[in-house]
Design an enzyme around this catalytic site. Structure first.
Site, mmCIF file in Angstrom:
data_model
loop_
_atom_site.group_PDB
_atom_site.id
_atom_site.type_symbol
_atom_site.label_atom_id
_atom_site.label_comp_id
_atom_site.label_asym_id
_atom_site.label_seq_id
_atom_site.Cartn_x
_atom_site.Cartn_y
_atom_site.Cartn_z
ATOM 1 N N HIS A 169 0.835 -1.205 0.000
ATOM 2 C CA HIS A 169 0.000 0.000 0.000
ATOM 3 C C HIS A 169 0.874 1.260 0.000
ATOM 4 C CE1 HIS A 169 -3.310 -2.702 1.025
ATOM 5 N NE2 HIS A 169 -2.507 -3.213 1.945
ATOM 6 N N SER A 293 17.224 15.201 -21.135
ATOM 7 C CA SER A 293 16.271 16.302 -21.177
ATOM 8 C C SER A 293 16.828 17.403 -22.052
ATOM 9 C CB SER A 293 16.013 16.834 -19.757
ATOM 10 O OG SER A 293 15.344 18.075 -19.804
#
Length: 463
Positions: A169, A293
């Protein structure tokens, strides 16, 4: 604005052509037509081998020259079929005319009328699709999947003893090892790969509505179902004796669902590795000359896993459509399967592209064990499970009078960060036996990995 020169519309035929080229030999239009010629030629040989309708068995030389029609199938045949189909408006009929034309060239006009004998187009198509899909899956797609599985196995072995904080979780949970987590994916993929490998690629060869009516009318004394079975199985594929005009495609539905299932597992792998990279558990190995990038020079983007994720989603959608469409045919035949099956290569192509990216991506990451260690050290509370379980065992053995060990640990650790010294002090004050206390005091998040290392050795039993 003037039109561009002719361009590929699909990126599989443009930008990514090299990565998926292995599929084009089988799942392109030319690959399908080559298989159709193969089926037509082999049917001719079967009929003449049995000396049906006054024929005689062909010589081995004539058989070799006939088989060369598909073994040497190339641009001349591709162009011939394109020109003929423009006239016939029927792809399988164009193939029949090609075979007849080549029989004339070979001086075998005497058997020309046995070309496409008693066949409906779907007899030829079902065998051709079984052949081409079988070859594409077993010779191209499955070996690439097995390469990814092998790489996962290598990484699992390499990192079998690399302790790691698990997250259930999204929250800190009982530690594991990176090797065991990668082995989980290998195990899952091995299971589906075995199912794919066991696919029964089926074809029918029973005439216009699956009744062998024309066959029996032409020669009632031949056991046509058995002859058809022998012919189809002689091609290396399975035989479906009970059909309508088309082979029912159930094997394709099963296959595409299995490949889509594999894609779902691979998608899970891609997103998990991406997440481990974002957590800095894995560093990415710089590729010389590559740019991450256009504006941020420091970046190395996890593009292999993102590309795989997207292509698996496209592939999964197409495979689901194939399975959903091919399972149904109105009454004895409709044409929805015709266009649908022409996209098998597109669906497998995106899956193959994803496998290529995953394989390359897995080779461009390195485990950052100090990061994993720091994460473990900062989450001492994950030992609460071990402590309360040991206390419960001590109570059961009569060595402790603690009334609710779970609540005791919950009060200590839930929603809190607890240091190693705090846990040690807590353990020292517990009402438990000395051996259990020493075991707990020796335990750390790095060593609380149970049998994770040994689990890496498990392999899925394909049998």
């Amino acid at each position: 604005m003037p039109a561009l020169p002719p361009q590929p519309l699909s990126p599989l035929d443009g930008r990514y052509r090299a990565q998926v080229a292995g599929l084009t030999d089988h799942l392109s239009e030319a690959g399908l037509n080559r298989a159709r010629v193969e089926v037509e030629v082999e049917w001719l040989i079967v009929l003449t081998d049995r000396a049906l309708f006054g024929t005689s068995p062909l010589s081995e030389d004539d058989k070799a020259r006939l088989r060369a029609l598909y073994l040497d199938f190339g641009q001349a045949e591709i162009d011939w079929l394109a020109d003929k189909e423009a006239v016939t408006r029927h792809d399988v009929k164009a193939v029949e005319y090609l075979v007849r034309d080549r029989l004339t060239e070979l001086g075998l006009d005497g058997i020309a009328e046995l070309t496409h004998f008693a066949c409906t187009s779907e007899d030829v198509n079902s065998a051709s699709y079984a052949l081409t899909v079988r070859r594409a899956v077993l010779e191209v797609w499955l070996p690439r999947l097995e390469e990814v599985i092998a790489t996962l196995r290598e990484l699992a072995e390499q990192h079998r003893d690399a302790p790691m904080l698990a997250r259930t979780h999204g929250q800190p949970a009982t530690p594991t090892t990176m090797g065991k987590e990668l082995a989980v994916f290998a195990w899952r993929l091995e299971r589906v790969a075995a199912q794919v490998r066991g696919t029964d690629f089926l074809a029918k060869f029973s005439g216009a509505t699956g009744t062998w009516s024309a066959h029996v009318a032409a020669e009632p004394d031949v056991d046509w179902p058995e002859l058809s079975r022998a012919f189809i199985e002689g091609l290396g594929i399975g035989f479906n004796p009970l059909t309508t005009q088309i082979e029912s495609h159930d094997w394709q539905v099963e296959l595409y669902d299995r490949i889509r299932h594999a894609g779902g597992i691979l998608h899970n792998l891609a997103t998990d590795i991406w997440t481990y990279i974002s957590l800095a558990y894995f560093t990415q190995i710089p590729v010389a000359g590559a740019t991450g990038s256009s504006t941020m020079p420091h970046k190395i983007n996890p593009i292999r896993f993102e590309n795989a994720e997207a292509n698996l989603e496209i592939s999964g959608g197409l495979l689901a459509t194939l399975a959903g469409t091919l399972v149904t045919s109105r009454l004895q035949r409709d044409l929805t399967d015709s266009t649908t099956q022409r996209n098998i290569g597109v669906a497998l192509g995106h899956s193959l592209l994803a496998l290529d990216n995953l394989q390359r991506g897995l080779g461009e990451i390195s485990l950052a064990q100090p990061v994993l260690d720091a994460d473990l050290e900062a989450n001492q509370e994950v030992l609460a499970e071990a402590i309360q379980t040991v206390v419960r065992a001590e109570i059961a053995a009569g060595r402790s009078q603690i009334s609710d060990p779970y609540a005791l640990l919950k009060d200590l650790t839930r929603g809190r960060r607890v240091g190693a010294d705090d846990l040690a002090a807590f353990v020292k004050g517990l009402d438990i036996g000395d051996a259990a206390r020493e075991r707990l005091l020796a335990l750390t998040p790095r060593t609380y990995t149970g049998l994770a290392s040994q689990l890496v050795d498990l392999r899925h039993d394909a049998s």
